[in-house]
Structures are given as C-alpha cells and as structure tokens.
Scaffold this motif. Structure first.
Motif, short mmCIF file in Angstrom:
data_model
loop_
_atom_site.label_atom_id
_atom_site.label_comp_id
_atom_site.label_asym_id
_atom_site.label_seq_id
_atom_site.Cartn_x
_atom_site.Cartn_y
_atom_site.Cartn_z
N ASP A 208 71.05 52.49 75.51
CA ASP A 208 72.17 51.75 74.65
C ASP A 208 71.45 51.04 73.67
N PHE A 209 70.63 50.01 74.04
CA PHE A 209 69.80 49.45 72.86
C PHE A 209 69.21 50.28 71.89
N ASN A 210 68.40 51.49 71.99
CA ASN A 210 68.13 52.33 71.25
C ASN A 210 69.05 53.31 70.46
N GLY A 215 72.21 52.89 65.39
CA GLY A 215 73.52 53.04 64.73
C GLY A 215 73.67 52.03 63.72
N TYR A 216 73.26 50.95 63.95
CA TYR A 216 73.41 49.58 63.10
C TYR A 216 73.01 49.87 61.34
N ARG A 217 71.81 50.70 61.25
CA ARG A 217 71.55 50.91 59.91
C ARG A 217 72.19 51.94 59.16
N GLN A 218 73.24 52.68 59.97
CA GLN A 218 74.12 53.60 58.89
C GLN A 218 74.90 53.25 58.19
N VAL A 249 52.15 54.75 60.23
CA VAL A 249 52.23 54.09 61.77
C VAL A 249 53.20 53.25 61.95
N ASP A 250 54.44 53.65 62.43
CA ASP A 250 55.83 52.90 62.69
C ASP A 250 55.52 52.00 64.09
N VAL A 251 54.97 50.74 63.86
CA VAL A 251 54.75 50.06 65.11
C VAL A 251 55.82 49.34 65.75
N GLY A 252 56.35 49.79 66.97
CA GLY A 252 57.68 49.39 67.52
C GLY A 252 58.63 50.09 66.96
N GLY A 253 58.58 51.48 66.88
CA GLY A 253 59.44 52.39 66.03
C GLY A 253 60.42 52.86 66.72
N CYS A 254 60.82 52.50 68.10
CA CYS A 254 61.62 52.85 69.01
C CYS A 254 61.75 54.41 68.83
N LEU A 255 62.85 55.22 68.50
CA LEU A 255 62.83 56.61 68.97
C LEU A 255 62.40 57.16 67.55
N HIS A 257 63.49 56.67 64.31
CA HIS A 257 64.61 56.73 63.40
C HIS A 257 63.92 56.64 62.04
N ASP A 258 63.28 55.64 61.72
CA ASP A 258 62.87 55.52 60.18
C ASP A 258 61.86 56.42 60.03
N LEU A 259 60.93 57.13 60.66
CA LEU A 259 59.89 57.96 60.48
C LEU A 259 60.83 59.21 60.22
N GLN A 276 54.94 54.54 67.38
CA GLN A 276 54.25 53.67 68.50
C GLN A 276 55.65 52.94 69.14
N ASP A 277 55.57 52.94 70.57
CA ASP A 277 56.54 51.77 71.37
C ASP A 277 56.04 51.73 72.58
N LEU A 278 56.90 51.15 73.31
CA LEU A 278 56.50 50.99 74.70
C LEU A 278 56.69 52.38 75.34
N PRO A 279 55.93 52.53 76.45
CA PRO A 279 55.88 54.24 77.06
C PRO A 279 57.40 54.25 77.54
N ALA A 298 52.58 55.95 73.08
CA ALA A 298 52.70 54.61 73.69
C ALA A 298 51.70 53.45 73.26
N HIS A 299 52.36 52.60 72.90
CA HIS A 299 51.35 51.52 72.51
C HIS A 299 51.99 50.02 72.80
N ASN A 300 51.36 49.17 73.04
CA ASN A 300 51.77 47.81 73.21
C ASN A 300 51.14 47.01 71.99
N PHE A 301 51.97 46.57 71.02
CA PHE A 301 51.40 46.12 69.80
C PHE A 301 50.96 44.69 69.80
N LEU A 315 56.46 47.92 60.07
CA LEU A 315 57.18 47.11 61.15
C LEU A 315 58.54 46.83 60.71
N HIS A 316 59.68 47.37 61.70
CA HIS A 316 60.91 47.32 61.11
C HIS A 316 61.46 46.53 62.23
N SER A 317 62.31 45.51 61.66
CA SER A 317 63.22 44.73 62.62
C SER A 317 62.26 44.20 63.89
N VAL A 318 60.83 44.34 63.90
CA VAL A 318 59.92 44.05 65.06
C VAL A 318 59.52 42.49 65.04
N LEU A 319 59.39 41.99 63.86
CA LEU A 319 58.84 40.48 63.84
C LEU A 319 60.26 39.49 64.06
C1 LIG Z 1 64.35 45.62 67.27
S1 LIG Z 1 63.73 47.01 67.90
C2 LIG Z 1 63.43 47.87 66.33
C3 LIG Z 1 62.97 49.27 66.60
C4 LIG Z 1 62.90 49.97 65.30
N1 LIG Z 1 61.42 49.54 64.44
C5 LIG Z 1 64.03 50.25 64.46
O1 LIG Z 1 64.14 49.44 63.38
O2 LIG Z 1 65.01 50.88 64.85
C6 LIG Z 1 62.36 46.35 68.43
C7 LIG Z 1 61.36 47.48 69.08
O3 LIG Z 1 60.02 46.86 69.54
C8 LIG Z 1 59.72 47.46 70.86
N2 LIG Z 1 58.72 46.63 71.77
C9 LIG Z 1 58.86 45.58 72.18
N3 LIG Z 1 58.15 44.94 72.71
C10 LIG Z 1 57.02 45.96 72.43
C11 LIG Z 1 55.58 45.83 72.62
N4 LIG Z 1 55.15 44.88 73.56
N5 LIG Z 1 55.02 46.92 72.31
C12 LIG Z 1 55.49 47.98 71.47
N6 LIG Z 1 56.83 48.00 71.21
C13 LIG Z 1 57.47 46.83 71.61
C14 LIG Z 1 61.19 47.65 71.52
O4 LIG Z 1 61.11 48.72 72.57
C15 LIG Z 1 62.21 48.15 70.25
O5 LIG Z 1 61.90 49.52 70.03
#
Ligand SMILES: C[S@@+](CC[C@H](N)C(=O)[O-])C[C@H]1O[C@@H](n2cnc3c(N)ncnc32)[C@H](O)[C@@H]1O
Length: 435
Positions: A208-210, A215-218, A249-255, A257-259, A276-279, A298-301, A315-319
């Motif tokens: 649901d989160f993914n 969805g919110y970006r539409q 490299v889209d770090v924390g790039g979820c599914l 969508h951005d790329l 890259q995102d969690l496994p 799969a990558h832990n940032f 980095l989109h909506s990650v920091l």
């Molecule tokens: C707010 S979402 C943003 C997703 C995407 N960048 C976007 O804008 O649609 C934050 C993302 O960070 C990922 N995330 C959280 N902790 C993480 C970690 N330790 N390493 C890699 N990704 C992580 C989450 O799974 C999630 O996809």
C-alpha cells in the motif's frame, strides 16, 4: 504527567462563539473572488484551479460554526477514513467501478461482497439516487485504483496512531521536537522499535505504501520534463557513453516510478538506470516490457554505495524521512561513491518557504515529524545539511512551483581543498568549476 503549562479558560470565549458562523463578514468577498476566479478555469491553468480550491475551503470555514467544524473533525473525518478503509478491504470500490456509472443498490452490493448491508455507508462520497441506492462519483471510482487507495492503510492505519497520540508522546518528552529516528512518535504509538518502513512490512502494508508513492505524484509536472529541468544540458551532455557506465542511481527509489518516468521522457540516455531500495521492495518489482530499462538492486542506503562514479545519484523524498544525523550518513555514502567533477547528486524534495507554505507541504511536514522524527526542509535547512554537514555544494535549485518538490543539484566537492575548485556566481546561482 503535567501538561506543558496550565492555562485557565479565557472568559471572553462563550458557547455563542462556538455556535455562530466563524466569519460571516468574509463571505461576500470570498464568493465574489470565487465567481471571478471561475473564468480562469477555462485556461486549464492548474494553479488557478488550486487557488479556487483554497478560496472555496476558506468559504466553507467562514460559513461553518466552530461546533460544526469540531463535529466534522471528530465524527465525520474519522468515519470517512473508516468507511474508505473498509471499502478497500472488502472490494467495494472495485466492484462499484466494475458495475459502471449506474445506480447500484446497497443490498445487491452487500450480497456480492458478502458483507452486512449496514456496513455500507456513503458519507457523501457517493451520489445518493434513492433509498439505499447510489451511483459512483469520480472520487469513489478513483478509489478502485491501488495508487489512490493505498494511502489510506499506509498513512491512516499505519500513521494515524502517531498523529492522534502525538500529544501524549510530546508530553512524555517534555515538548521537544522529535529528532531521534530510534524514538519516533510512531514507535511510541505502536509500542514498537521498528521504524515506519519495517513496521509497514511486518504488518503487510508495504505494498500500500509503495502504491501511495506511485499515486501522490500524479497530475504534477515531473522534474525531468523539459519545461522544468533541461536534462540534456544538465545531465546528458558530458555523460559517459560506454554501455557499462551508470547514468543514474535512484537511491531509495521504491518500485522505480521516477526512473520509469525518466526513461519515458529520455529513452535514449546512455548508460544504466539503477533503482536501489530495501530487498523486500525491489524484490516485488515484476520484470515487464515497461520496466526492462531499469536494473533493480537491493541496497541499504546506510551502507557503502556499491555503484561508483555514476553520472547522477538521485534521492526523491528520501531525506525528508530522516533527521539530520541519519540523512548525513545517507548523503555521505553517496558522496564517497561520486566521481569528483563528473557525478552529481540530485535531491528531489520540498524546499519549504519560510512563509505561505502550501497546505500539502505543511501537512507532509507533520507526517514526517510524527512518523519518522523527520521534517520537510527550507532552503537554509538544505544548505546546512548537504553543504554544511556533508560538504557538497548546491549548483542550482530548480523550482517546480507551489507545493511541488524542487530538484536540488549538487556537485562534489565544496571544500575538500580550496585550491581544487573555484566558486563562481553565474546567472544567479552557484556554479562550481573544478580546476
Ligand atoms: C518516501 S519513500 C520514497 C520512494 C521513492 N524515492 C519515491 O519518491 O517514490 C522512501 C523509500 O526509502 C526506502 N528505504 C527506507 N529505508 C531504506 C534503507 N535503509 N535503504 C534503502 N531504502 C530504504 C523505502 O523502502 C521507500 O521506498
């Protein structure tokens, strides 16, 4: 435990204040402005439409009595959340959308879904056409889309407890702004030490989160559109053309969508596009014709960035999910992988203005605070975090307009060695040239 301070009830406020319209005097002017604004709708201008929505809300607020506003908050809004979530869960929205734009009887819907008809209530989001008979609206039809309905379990079921218990968390923390990722209001409310992402995974709400992320970006202009950022000039020009090179490299790039969107706008960019995102997140990307240009990883940032020397780290909506100390580690891992003079860091986030912030951004700021001990950031905050703490330099902030995330372009390094670079003010922004 004590409240922050005890204040006596002010004698000037009476029940009459609560039962009279909030601001009748403002109503004629608001109606006039609304009527004038309608003319702008023909131009298709989204900002003009948004301004009208804001004015219409002000009109409702002015007409409502404080009592009615309170009942709306305490009864109607929680009831709407409950109704929407139950509709998601039992399949009501999908069934109504499948039945099409025709009157639908509660009895028949309930029978098809196997639920008690009493549980199906409308709350104004369906069109009542007779007794126990409704037609869908564009809102209820939209709720049949996972990218629209995912936000409710992801942010209300998961996030709601952190909002409604925030005052208890704050009281027990002496009213300090939460900045510890290991002690968030969400953890307090759910009595867990898991962060939002791990908790969502453990409770079955990650999908649901993914979906909500998709969805919110539409309906907004993405930064890779030519009228937002000149991608050719900023990124493609000068990029390594070899097939093994990594473009972004889209770090924390979820599914991804951005790329995917980036690839739709710029299908011929040289090099790889890595998401890259969690496994558990990248593991749910199902390979398809549409996403074959992407490489999931799969990558832990918080750990070493394995892709060195990419043209862009994004980095989109990650920091905004992390307080400064954790955000610094994420940027530090990227910085260590950047090729000086070639790699760029692109941060796609809200740059919240000091005054007159858009309501979506202000709301999101509180979502970040209550769920992750984090925040939306002002330009000053971005400079302090990424320039001050991490030593990268802002080249330019590309603004997406009111309420839309900006693209902040950073280069490496800012002060590794003052002899290594010159800082020029060109065209009103900082341009760093490596000598
Ligand atoms: C707010 S979402 C943003 C997703 C995407 N960048 C976007 O804008 O649609 C934050 C993302 O960070 C990922 N995330 C959280 N902790 C993480 C970690 N330790 N390493 C890699 N990704 C992580 C989450 O799974 C999630 O996809």
């Amino acid at each position: 435990m004590a409240k922050a301070i005890e204040i006596e009830e002010p004698v000037t406020v009476t029940v009459a204040t609560a039962t009279s319209p909030s601001n009748l005097a403002a109503v004629p002017q608001l109606i006039k402005e609304l009527a004038e604004g309608v003319g702008c709708l023909e131009s298709g201008c989204n900002e003009a439409r948004q301004a009208l929505v804001t004015q219409a809300r002000s009109l409702v607020q002015a007409l409502e009595t404080p009592r009615e506003t309170m009942i709306k908050h305490c009864w109607a809004q929680p009831a709407v959340f409950a109704a929407i979530l139950c509709g998601n869960e039992c399949g009501l929205w999908k069934l109504m959308a499948k039945n099409g734009d025709k009157p639908q009887k509660v009895k028949e819907l309930a029978c098809a879904l196997g639920v008690d008809p009493v549980l199906l209530s409308a709350m104004g989001y369906l069109l009542e056409v007779g007794e126990d008979e409704y037609k869908p609206t564009s809102f209820s039809l939209s709720l049949s889309l996972p990218i629209m309905n995912g936000g409710y379990p992801a942010l209300i079921t998961m996030g709601g407890p952190s909002f409604i218990n925030l005052h208890e968390y704050e009281r027990s923390r002496n009213w300090k702004n939460p900045t510890d990722a290991k002690d968030s209001p969400l953890m307090h409310a759910h009595k867990t030490d898991l962060n939002y992402f791990d908790l969502a995974a453990s409770r079955g709400y990650l999908e649901d989160f993914n979906n909500h992320m998709g969805g919110y970006r539409q309906g907004r202009l993405p930064w890779m559109a030519p009228e937002f950022v000149p991608v050719q000039e900023v990124l493609i020009k000068g990029a390594d053309q070899s097939p093994d090179a990594v473009f972004m490299v889209d770090v924390g790039g979820c599914l991804g969508h951005d790329l995917l969107e980036f690839h739709r706008y710029h299908p011929t960019v040289p090099g790889k596009l890595i998401v890259q995102d969690l496994p558990q997140v990248v593991g749910s990307i199902i390979p398809s014709e549409e996403n074959k240009a992407l490489t999931p990883m799969a990558h832990n940032f918080f750990e070493e960035q394995p892709i060195k020397g990419a043209r862009a780290y994004y980095l989109h909506s990650v920091l905004h999910d992390w307080p400064d100390d954790r955000a610094e580690v994420i940027v530090g891992r990227i910085k260590a992988a950047m090729r000086p003079g070639y790699s760029k860091l692109l941060i796609n986030e809200n740059v919240i203005p000091r005054t007159d912030a858009y309501w979506e951004t202000s709301a999101l700021d509180l979502v970040m605070l209550s769920q992750l001990s984090a925040q939306e950031r002002t330009e000053r905050d971005w400079r302090d975090l990424v320039e001050g703490r991490c030593g990268l330099a802002i080249v330019k902030i590309w603004s997406g307009g009111r309420g839309v995330e900006s693209l902040i372009e950073y280069l490496f390094p800012i002060r590794a060695n003052p002899v290594d670079y010159k800082l020029f003010q060109i065209a009103g922004y900082n341009q760093i040239l490596l000598t």
